[in-house]
Design a protein around this motif. Structure first.
Motif, PDB file in Angstrom:
ATOM      1  N   THR A 139     -10.861  -0.963   6.659  1.00 59.62           N
ATOM      2  CA  THR A 139      -9.640  -1.531   7.234  1.00 59.62           C
ATOM      3  C   THR A 139      -8.397  -0.892   6.625  1.00 59.62           C
ATOM      4  OG1 THR A 139     -10.732  -3.647   7.658  1.00 59.62           O
ATOM      5  CG2 THR A 139      -8.322  -3.649   7.589  1.00 59.62           C
ATOM      6  N   GLU A 140      -8.414  -0.655   5.306  1.00 60.79           N
ATOM      7  CA  GLU A 140      -7.271   0.008   4.666  1.00 60.79           C
ATOM      8  C   GLU A 140      -7.088   1.421   5.213  1.00 60.79           C
ATOM      9  OE1 GLU A 140      -6.852  -1.690   0.165  1.00 60.79           O
ATOM     10  OE2 GLU A 140      -8.724  -0.655   0.638  1.00 60.79           O
ATOM     11  N   ALA A 161     -11.946   0.710  -1.999  1.00 57.45           N
ATOM     12  CA  ALA A 161     -11.356   1.062  -0.699  1.00 57.45           C
ATOM     13  C   ALA A 161     -12.147   0.407   0.428  1.00 57.45           C
ATOM     14  CB  ALA A 161     -11.352   2.574  -0.519  1.00 57.45           C
ATOM     15  N   ASP A 191      -5.721   1.103   8.815  1.00 57.55           N
ATOM     16  CA  ASP A 191      -4.320   0.667   8.785  1.00 57.55           C
ATOM     17  C   ASP A 191      -3.408   1.826   8.390  1.00 57.55           C
ATOM     18  OD1 ASP A 191      -5.011  -1.871   9.534  1.00 57.55           O
ATOM     19  OD2 ASP A 191      -4.815  -2.752   7.528  1.00 57.55           O
ATOM     20  N   THR A 192      -3.840   2.610   7.398  1.00 59.83           N
ATOM     21  CA  THR A 192      -3.041   3.751   6.950  1.00 59.83           C
ATOM     22  C   THR A 192      -2.922   4.800   8.048  1.00 59.83           C
ATOM     23  OG1 THR A 192      -3.766   3.375   4.663  1.00 59.83           O
ATOM     24  CG2 THR A 192      -2.833   5.543   5.167  1.00 59.83           C
ATOM     25  N   ARG A 216      -7.216   3.692  -4.453  1.00 57.11           N
ATOM     26  CA  ARG A 216      -8.068   2.524  -4.674  1.00 57.11           C
ATOM     27  C   ARG A 216      -9.432   2.860  -5.269  1.00 57.11           C
ATOM     28  NH1 ARG A 216      -7.381  -2.474  -4.293  1.00 57.11           N
ATOM     29  NH2 ARG A 216      -8.707  -2.993  -2.515  1.00 57.11           N
ATOM     30  N   VAL A 228      -6.204   6.652   0.534  1.00 56.05           N
ATOM     31  CA  VAL A 228      -6.744   5.356   0.110  1.00 56.05           C
ATOM     32  C   VAL A 228      -7.741   5.531  -1.034  1.00 56.05           C
ATOM     33  CG1 VAL A 228      -8.119   3.365   0.829  1.00 56.05           C
ATOM     34  CG2 VAL A 228      -6.349   4.277   2.352  1.00 56.05           C
TER      35      VAL A 228
END
Length: 218
Positions: A43-44, A40, A47-48, A35, A31
């Motif tokens: 949550t990202e 970043a 989720d990943t 990003r 991430v």
């Protein structure tokens, strides 16, 4: 004992926590590389990694903490891989060391890009940087550094570090060329030949006149 062997001896719950932590670090690296630090989100990352946000906070205090762990572990991986690449050499030359560093940094150049996105956030250790430490140790083992003295080793190491670090900049902005071998050739050429002797001699024709001096330092 390697990390996998150590995990086998851990209780089941501890092994599960270790796997989750490792998954979060892998996800964070992806991430951050995509990003950047500031865009970043936690949550990202979760989720990943396919875990809940609450699970993140069981392992890391905040985004800055996991960011710096990603960088620290990435740098240490580069250091270890450089060591492994040159350990088969009885007396590795500077060329061997430089090429090994370029190969491993290029292979993990996402760490350079991640670090750049977090300028001002990336933790700085109190000791010397990775490259400076490598070159200091290398130069201290060279039996003859004439015409340089032992007291000049830190200056030489800093010069080598600066050349390498500047060369890495070309890989910051999603660029993959030139590759590590060509970049090593260029840096080694500069290291071997240094500054032209003409820069230290009284020029027959001045490089600049006094009226141009202010522009040099603007």
């Amino acid at each position: 004992m390697d990390q996998e062997s150590q995990q086998v001896k851990l209780p089941r719950g501890a092994r599960r926590r270790a796997r989750t932590r490792a998954s979060l670090l892998v996800a964070a690296r992806k991430v951050f590389a995509t990003r950047g630090y500031h865009d970043a989100t936690i949550t990202e990352i979760t989720d990943t990694a396919a875990v809940g946000v609450g699970t993140f906070y069981l392992h890391f205090r905040d985004k800055e903490t996991i960011f710096n762990i990603v960088l620290t572990e990435g740098r240490e991986a580069i250091r270890q891989q450089v060591r492994e690449e040159i350990e088969h050499e009885d007396h590795p030359s500077l060329s061997v060391v430089v090429r090994a560093i370029f190969h491993q940094v290029y292979a993990q150049r996402d760490i350079l890009r991640i670090e750049r996105t977090g300028e001002g956030v990336a933790a700085r250790s109190g000791g010397p940087g990775m490259l400076l430490e490598m070159f200091m140790r290398f130069l201290e083992q060279v039996p003859d550094l004439s015409p340089f003295s032992e007291e000049e080793i830190p200056l030489l190491a800093s010069l080598l570090e600066g050349l390498m670090d500047r060369a890495f900049h070309c890989w910051w902005d999603e660029q993959d060329e030139p590759g590590p071998d060509l970049m090593a050739d260029r840096v080694l050429h500069v290291m071997k030949h240094g500054f032209p002797a003409s820069l230290f001699e009284e020029p027959q024709k001045p490089f600049f006149n006094h009226s141009s001096l202010p522009q040099l330092f603007e």
